[in-house]
Motif scaffolding. Sequence first.
Motif, PDB file in Angstrom:
ATOM      1  N   ARG A 166       0.261   7.993 -11.912  1.00  0.00           N
ATOM      2  CA  ARG A 166      -0.025   7.273 -12.112  1.00  0.00           C
ATOM      3  C   ARG A 166      -0.148   5.709 -12.553  1.00  0.00           C
ATOM      4  NH1 ARG A 166      -1.831   3.292  -7.429  1.00  0.00           N
ATOM      5  NH2 ARG A 166      -3.539   4.529  -7.561  1.00  0.00           N
ATOM      6  N   ARG A 167       0.849   5.063 -12.350  1.00  0.00           N
ATOM      7  CA  ARG A 167       0.249   3.592 -13.375  1.00  0.00           C
ATOM      8  C   ARG A 167       0.484   2.777 -12.446  1.00  0.00           C
ATOM      9  NH1 ARG A 167      -0.613   7.107 -16.910  1.00  0.00           N
ATOM     10  NH2 ARG A 167       0.012   7.656 -18.244  1.00  0.00           N
ATOM     11  N   SER A 168       1.017   2.769 -11.128  1.00  0.00           N
ATOM     12  CA  SER A 168       0.814   1.752 -10.797  1.00  0.00           C
ATOM     13  C   SER A 168      -1.032   1.692  -9.953  1.00  0.00           C
ATOM     14  CB  SER A 168       2.170   1.475  -8.948  1.00  0.00           C
ATOM     15  OG  SER A 168       1.679   0.784  -8.465  1.00  0.00           O
TER      16      SER A 168
ATOM     17  N   VAL B 113       1.281  -0.964  -0.188  1.00  0.00           N
ATOM     18  CA  VAL B 113       0.073   0.097  -0.002  1.00  0.00           C
ATOM     19  C   VAL B 113       1.097   0.835   0.300  1.00  0.00           C
ATOM     20  CG1 VAL B 113      -2.027   1.102   1.486  1.00  0.00           C
ATOM     21  CG2 VAL B 113      -1.563  -1.494   1.670  1.00  0.00           C
ATOM     22  N   LEU B 114       0.274   2.254  -0.792  1.00  0.00           N
ATOM     23  CA  LEU B 114       1.355   3.167  -0.747  1.00  0.00           C
ATOM     24  C   LEU B 114       0.710   4.489   0.307  1.00  0.00           C
ATOM     25  CD1 LEU B 114       1.774   3.818  -4.394  1.00  0.00           C
ATOM     26  CD2 LEU B 114       2.825   2.471  -3.703  1.00  0.00           C
ATOM     27  N   LEU B 115       1.509   5.034   0.838  1.00  0.00           N
ATOM     28  CA  LEU B 115       1.312   6.000   2.102  1.00  0.00           C
ATOM     29  C   LEU B 115       1.476   7.516   1.367  1.00  0.00           C
ATOM     30  CD1 LEU B 115      -0.260   7.311   4.380  1.00  0.00           C
ATOM     31  CD2 LEU B 115       2.296   6.707   5.456  1.00  0.00           C
ATOM     32  N   CYS B 116       0.635   8.552   1.282  1.00  0.00           N
ATOM     33  CA  CYS B 116       1.000   9.919   0.417  1.00  0.00           C
ATOM     34  C   CYS B 116       1.163  10.805   1.300  1.00  0.00           C
ATOM     35  CB  CYS B 116       0.751   9.835  -0.850  1.00  0.00           C
ATOM     36  SG  CYS B 116       1.176   8.242  -2.431  1.00  0.00           S
ATOM     37  N   GLU B 117       1.985  12.056   1.827  1.00  0.00           N
ATOM     38  CA  GLU B 117       2.532  12.764   2.398  1.00  0.00           C
ATOM     39  C   GLU B 117       3.074  13.747   2.003  1.00  0.00           C
ATOM     40  OE1 GLU B 117       0.550  14.934   4.981  1.00  0.00           O
ATOM     41  OE2 GLU B 117       2.499  15.992   4.723  1.00  0.00           O
TER      42      GLU B 117
END
Length: 327
Positions: free
Chosen positions: A266-268, A223-227
Amino acid sequence: MMLRLDHASPVPLYHQIAEAIRYRIATGSLSAGSRLPALRDAASLWGANLHTVRRAYHELALAGVVATHPARGTTVVSAPGTERGGRARRGDLDGFLDRVLRDARARHGLAPSELIAALERRRAPSLRAPEATVYVAECSDTQSADLAEQLAARWRIRGVPWRVDREAPPEGHPIVATYFHFNDVRLRWTDRLPQVHFMAIGPDPGIQDRLVAAVPGARRATVLLCERDEPMLHNILADLSRLLPADRFRIRPEIVRDPEGWLRSRRSPLPVLFSPRLWGELSPEARSRPGVHEARFVFEPKDLDSIGATLRWIPRSASAGGVRSDS
């Protein structure tokens, strides 16, 4: 299923939705096994955002009224007139309550929640007093508004969102802030520090349910976490790591400056969690994309209860508990 929401009412929209569904279950309009509209369909149909509908469904699930399954959606699990545990509530009492609800709506145009409020005022005249104004300080408008709504759902107060990068709120009203921003408040609002009540927040437990539904059957999902701020990113990562089991999820932190642009490029296919302030910058269309979720934070129940007791606030209802709501 149509619902009429009052956007001018001080009662939060998610609470209006939950109460309206409870009423339909209690009166038999929705029976056990009935399927509620999908989140996006309900948001469009009722004129509310996806976050609000999800939160209403989560409140109903916590009460044991509905259940959500990835394949079947959200369905009613409690039959009308039946309490949790299966104890029947049929008979004269049900008939009396049904007549009261019908008469309240037909003669006076009162919704169930309005009838309850009128009865509470009759029983306790002190409830007629104006709601206290409370300023809720956070680093983003989105997070501040969400936390203010959580306080107002539990206590009879008017929560006013307030960013910590602004001048201090007006004098004469309590300020609630999170421990995340203790140093910000201490440095910027030094003279007001004695009036600030700090509360703990933690990740919404509903995050885990949403991610499980997003990646069913995965042995260890990434899981990506973005900040955008690196120290804040690692603070959120530490909190989420305690919520999401390491044998089920691997959280990959990512610095993101422009969340909309980042999503477009984003492509993921990996699911992504946005910090509350980045979530607030996303358009409704971006928020509704599959695999996009908010890393939402909620007040700890014990702090939510103790702040009202300390400041002598009136409970929103006699049965209200700590708010652990979803979207």
